[in-house]
Design a protein around this motif. Structure first.
Motif, PDB file in Angstrom:
ATOM      1  N   TRP A 236      -6.264 -22.558  39.126  1.00 31.41           N
ATOM      2  CA  TRP A 236      -5.899 -21.169  38.827  1.00 31.41           C
ATOM      3  C   TRP A 236      -4.585 -21.134  38.039  1.00 31.41           C
ATOM      4  CZ3 TRP A 236      -7.122 -16.481  37.881  1.00 31.41           C
ATOM      5  CH2 TRP A 236      -6.200 -15.439  38.012  1.00 31.41           C
ATOM      6  N   ILE A 237      -3.611 -21.918  38.472  1.00 27.36           N
ATOM      7  CA  ILE A 237      -2.315 -21.954  37.795  1.00 27.36           C
ATOM      8  C   ILE A 237      -2.473 -22.511  36.379  1.00 27.36           C
ATOM      9  CG2 ILE A 237      -0.046 -23.078  37.800  1.00 27.36           C
ATOM     10  CD1 ILE A 237      -0.170 -22.807  40.913  1.00 27.36           C
ATOM     11  N   LEU A 238      -3.273 -23.561  36.220  1.00 23.87           N
ATOM     12  CA  LEU A 238      -3.518 -24.112  34.887  1.00 23.87           C
ATOM     13  C   LEU A 238      -4.245 -23.111  33.997  1.00 23.87           C
ATOM     14  CD1 LEU A 238      -4.512 -27.751  35.886  1.00 23.87           C
ATOM     15  CD2 LEU A 238      -2.424 -27.037  34.698  1.00 23.87           C
ATOM     16  N   PHE A 239      -5.179 -22.362  34.572  1.00 21.37           N
ATOM     17  CA  PHE A 239      -5.909 -21.334  33.829  1.00 21.37           C
ATOM     18  C   PHE A 239      -4.936 -20.274  33.300  1.00 21.37           C
ATOM     19  CE2 PHE A 239      -8.220 -17.298  33.607  1.00 21.37           C
ATOM     20  CZ  PHE A 239      -9.333 -17.643  32.866  1.00 21.37           C
ATOM     21  N   ILE A 240      -4.099 -19.764  34.181  1.00 17.28           N
ATOM     22  CA  ILE A 240      -3.120 -18.744  33.791  1.00 17.28           C
ATOM     23  C   ILE A 240      -2.116 -19.310  32.786  1.00 17.28           C
ATOM     24  CG2 ILE A 240      -1.220 -17.299  34.656  1.00 17.28           C
ATOM     25  CD1 ILE A 240      -4.044 -16.231  35.212  1.00 17.28           C
ATOM     26  N   GLY A 241      -1.716 -20.567  32.980  1.00 17.74           N
ATOM     27  CA  GLY A 241      -0.795 -21.211  32.040  1.00 17.74           C
ATOM     28  C   GLY A 241      -1.388 -21.314  30.640  1.00 17.74           C
ATOM     29  N   ASP A 242      -2.672 -21.685  30.575  1.00 15.44           N
ATOM     30  CA  ASP A 242      -3.336 -21.758  29.271  1.00 15.44           C
ATOM     31  C   ASP A 242      -3.391 -20.389  28.603  1.00 15.44           C
ATOM     32  OD1 ASP A 242      -3.782 -24.488  29.385  1.00 15.44           O
ATOM     33  OD2 ASP A 242      -5.851 -24.308  30.066  1.00 15.44           O
ATOM     34  N   LEU A 243      -3.710 -19.367  29.377  1.00 18.72           N
ATOM     35  CA  LEU A 243      -3.768 -18.016  28.812  1.00 18.72           C
ATOM     36  C   LEU A 243      -2.384 -17.533  28.384  1.00 18.72           C
ATOM     37  CD1 LEU A 243      -6.366 -16.162  31.082  1.00 18.72           C
ATOM     38  CD2 LEU A 243      -6.737 -17.358  28.911  1.00 18.72           C
ATOM     39  N   SER A 244      -1.368 -17.849  29.174  1.00 21.16           N
ATOM     40  CA  SER A 244       0.002 -17.464  28.822  1.00 21.16           C
ATOM     41  C   SER A 244       0.458 -18.168  27.549  1.00 21.16           C
ATOM     42  CB  SER A 244       0.956 -17.792  29.970  1.00 21.16           C
ATOM     43  OG  SER A 244       0.600 -17.074  31.130  1.00 21.16           O
ATOM     44  N   THR A 245       0.112 -19.440  27.430  1.00 24.02           N
ATOM     45  CA  THR A 245       0.432 -20.190  26.219  1.00 24.02           C
ATOM     46  C   THR A 245      -0.235 -19.545  25.006  1.00 24.02           C
ATOM     47  OG1 THR A 245       0.671 -22.235  27.476  1.00 24.02           O
ATOM     48  CG2 THR A 245       0.263 -22.458  25.106  1.00 24.02           C
ATOM     49  N   ALA A 246      -1.489 -19.152  25.174  1.00 21.79           N
ATOM     50  CA  ALA A 246      -2.211 -18.476  24.090  1.00 21.79           C
ATOM     51  C   ALA A 246      -1.486 -17.187  23.697  1.00 21.79           C
ATOM     52  CB  ALA A 246      -3.647 -18.188  24.491  1.00 21.79           C
ATOM     53  N   GLY A 247      -1.004 -16.455  24.676  1.00 21.83           N
ATOM     54  CA  GLY A 247      -0.265 -15.223  24.385  1.00 21.83           C
ATOM     55  C   GLY A 247       0.986 -15.481  23.573  1.00 21.83           C
ATOM     56  N   GLY A 248       1.744 -16.508  23.946  1.00 25.79           N
ATOM     57  CA  GLY A 248       2.937 -16.862  23.179  1.00 25.79           C
ATOM     58  C   GLY A 248       2.602 -17.285  21.765  1.00 25.79           C
ATOM     59  N   LEU A 249       1.512 -18.022  21.622  1.00 24.88           N
ATOM     60  CA  LEU A 249       1.083 -18.459  20.289  1.00 24.88           C
ATOM     61  C   LEU A 249       0.656 -17.275  19.421  1.00 24.88           C
ATOM     62  CD1 LEU A 249      -0.823 -21.640  21.400  1.00 24.88           C
ATOM     63  CD2 LEU A 249       1.087 -21.605  19.774  1.00 24.88           C
ATOM     64  N   LEU A 250       0.002 -16.303  20.018  1.00 27.61           N
ATOM     65  CA  LEU A 250      -0.409 -15.123  19.245  1.00 27.61           C
ATOM     66  C   LEU A 250       0.802 -14.320  18.781  1.00 27.61           C
ATOM     67  CD1 LEU A 250      -3.591 -14.039  21.235  1.00 27.61           C
ATOM     68  CD2 LEU A 250      -3.473 -15.205  19.011  1.00 27.61           C
ATOM     69  N   LEU A 251       1.825 -14.237  19.621  1.00 24.49           N
ATOM     70  CA  LEU A 251       3.061 -13.578  19.183  1.00 24.49           C
ATOM     71  C   LEU A 251       3.720 -14.355  18.043  1.00 24.49           C
ATOM     72  CD1 LEU A 251       4.646 -12.419  22.557  1.00 24.49           C
ATOM     73  CD2 LEU A 251       3.870 -10.965  20.670  1.00 24.49           C
ATOM     74  N   LEU A 252       3.699 -15.679  18.152  1.00 29.18           N
ATOM     75  CA  LEU A 252       4.254 -16.509  17.088  1.00 29.18           C
ATOM     76  C   LEU A 252       3.451 -16.347  15.795  1.00 29.18           C
ATOM     77  CD1 LEU A 252       6.455 -18.551  16.405  1.00 29.18           C
ATOM     78  CD2 LEU A 252       4.902 -20.350  17.170  1.00 29.18           C
ATOM     79  N   ALA A 253       2.142 -16.221  15.925  1.00 24.91           N
ATOM     80  CA  ALA A 253       1.298 -16.001  14.743  1.00 24.91           C
ATOM     81  C   ALA A 253       1.674 -14.697  14.055  1.00 24.91           C
ATOM     82  CB  ALA A 253      -0.177 -15.988  15.143  1.00 24.91           C
ATOM     83  N   GLN A 254       1.984 -13.692  14.840  1.00 25.28           N
ATOM     84  CA  GLN A 254       2.369 -12.403  14.274  1.00 25.28           C
ATOM     85  C   GLN A 254       3.723 -12.501  13.571  1.00 25.28           C
ATOM     86  OE1 GLN A 254       4.045  -9.638  16.922  1.00 25.28           O
ATOM     87  NE2 GLN A 254       3.504  -7.841  15.707  1.00 25.28           N
TER      88      GLN A 254
END
Length: 126
Positions: A93-111
């Motif tokens: 569960w923690i790894l799942f949330i970590g992966d999603l959180s990482t994706a969120g940071g990457l999307l902000l960086l993409a913007q």
């Protein structure tokens, strides 16, 4: 301040992928066995390593960030869905949330794109 925050975000996000990719090189057979346990073709492992190390380096250096950041975000979401979907296991569960959180940071960086110091920012000045 934006430049410093952008650089810090790039360093923190990049190290995650670079170290993960290097870990897969060091433990190639173990990683291949883990992928196989989830019915993921082990022939994809070299591409995964290339994406993690190469994409991580691109983010770190600020090169093609608006292209690599969404690609790594998609990769993170796919990894979460394929490998970390056993929500009865707290670690998963923690790894799942970590992966999603990482994706969120990457999307902000993409913007935002890469601010100096970055290879992308240098090109804008010429």
């Amino acid at each position: 301040m934006n430049t410093l925050l952008n650089l810090a975000a790039r360093i923190l996000l990049a190290q995650f992928f670079i170290l993960a990719g290097l870990g897969k090189i060091i433990n190639y057979d173990g990683t291949a066995a883990y992928m196989q346990a989830f019915h993921v073709p082990t022939s994809l492992l070299p591409l995964v390593i290339l994406l993690e190390v190469g994409g991580g380096m691109a983010i770190l250096l600020g090169w093609k960030v608006r292209w690599f950041a969404p690609l790594l975000a998609l990769f993170s979401i796919m990894a979460a869905l394929i490998f970390h979907h056993d929500f009865s296991n707290e670690t998963q569960w923690i790894l799942f949330i970590g992966d999603l959180s990482t994706a969120g940071g990457l999307l902000l960086l993409a913007q935002a794109g890469a601010l100096a110091p970055a290879l992308d920012a240098r090109k804008q000045h010429y």
